[in-house]
Design an enzyme around this catalytic site. Structure first.
Site, short mmCIF file in Angstrom:
data_model
loop_
_atom_site.label_atom_id
_atom_site.label_comp_id
_atom_site.label_asym_id
_atom_site.label_seq_id
_atom_site.Cartn_x
_atom_site.Cartn_y
_atom_site.Cartn_z
CG HIS A 161 53.41 -59.91 6.65
ND1 HIS A 161 51.85 -59.57 7.12
CD2 HIS A 161 53.36 -59.56 5.46
CE1 HIS A 161 51.09 -59.30 5.87
NE2 HIS A 161 51.95 -59.17 5.17
CB CYS A 248 47.67 -57.10 11.66
SG CYS A 248 49.27 -58.41 11.62
#
Length: 253
Positions: A161, A248
């Site tokens: 990511h 996250c």
């Protein structure tokens, strides 16, 4: 300044989560202890924390950042590129709608995971990855522009990511490593280089003047402290085994 955070209790099924880390399976009991400390750190930063219950059928569902993007003007439910995670969106939607009147959605064939999105003021950098495609990014940018914000895409190839290798710490300061050190779009920021061996700590999170840093990365702690920030270390080693980091584990808004 952020006021709220949403987190989700890890499920016992987390040992079945997606991972390329090759660090072994997470220990559930230790993961719970680390999650409790993570919540405490959020509260220390002045946030009111909503903890959602575990969802056993979705092993990665504790990583609540990916299925939704919270902006000052709207919330956007994403459409995760990992097929096994797409059902997480329905489980986060009600919690999101409790805080937002304006809730938008990304639709197939567009795919977005918000771990690929970094906010800098009213602009949002969107990483094109295995989990976020151009169609998803285009939809995201159109929604942002609808509410007076903006977005742009970042080509990337080395990490899962975008925020795996980047962390915006406000005040024009950006922690970065690997391919992001030389990206033209980031050269206007004060880049604080993270050594490749400490790359996991590039996912550090600014919250109301304090920077959360993964525990065990003293060089990163020193780098950030030397810029005048207060640092709070948080042990998230069990989540590292699932390719997850500090950002996250919560939605902050």
């Amino acid at each position: 300044m952020f006021k709220y955070a949403i987190v989700r209790k890890p499920s016992r099924s987390m040992i079945e989560g997606i991972s390329e880390a090759e660090l072994g399976l997470p220990n559930y009991d230790n993961a719970i202890k680390q999650h409790d400390d993570y919540i405490e750190a959020l509260k220390e930063c002045g946030l009111e924390v909503t903890e959602l219950p575990a969802v056993e059928e979705y092993p990665d569902s504790c990583f609540v950042e990916d299925p939704a993007l919270m902006t000052p003007h709207c919330a956007i439910l994403t459409n995760p590129g990992a097929e096994s995670r797409r059902g997480e969106v329905a489980h986060i939607a009600d919690a999101v709608r409790k805080f937002y009147d304006n809730v938008e959605e990304i639709k197939s064939p567009g795919f977005v995971e918000a771990g690929d999105i970094m906010m800098v003021g009213d602009h949002y950098y969107i990483g094109l990855s295995e989990r976020t495609n151009q169609e998803g990014a285009d939809q995201m940018i159109a929604i942002l522009e609808k509410y007076g914000m903006s977005g742009s895409v970042v080509e990337m190839s080395e990490v899962l990511h975008l925020k795996t290798g980047l962390g915006y710490l406000e005040d024009n300061n950006l922690v970065a490593c690997g391919e992001f050190l030389t990206k033209p779009e980031f050269q206007k920021y004060n880049i604080m280089e993270i050594d490749q061996k400490d790359s996991y700590s590039a996912n550090s999170v600014w919250i109301n003047g304090t920077v959360l840093v993964p525990k065990g990365f003293e060089s990163t702690v020193d780098l950030i402290k030397n810029k005048g920030y207060k640092v709070r270390e948080v042990d998230v080693s069990e989540y590292q085994k699932l390719d997850g980091g500090l950002s996250c584990l919560s939605l902050r808004f």
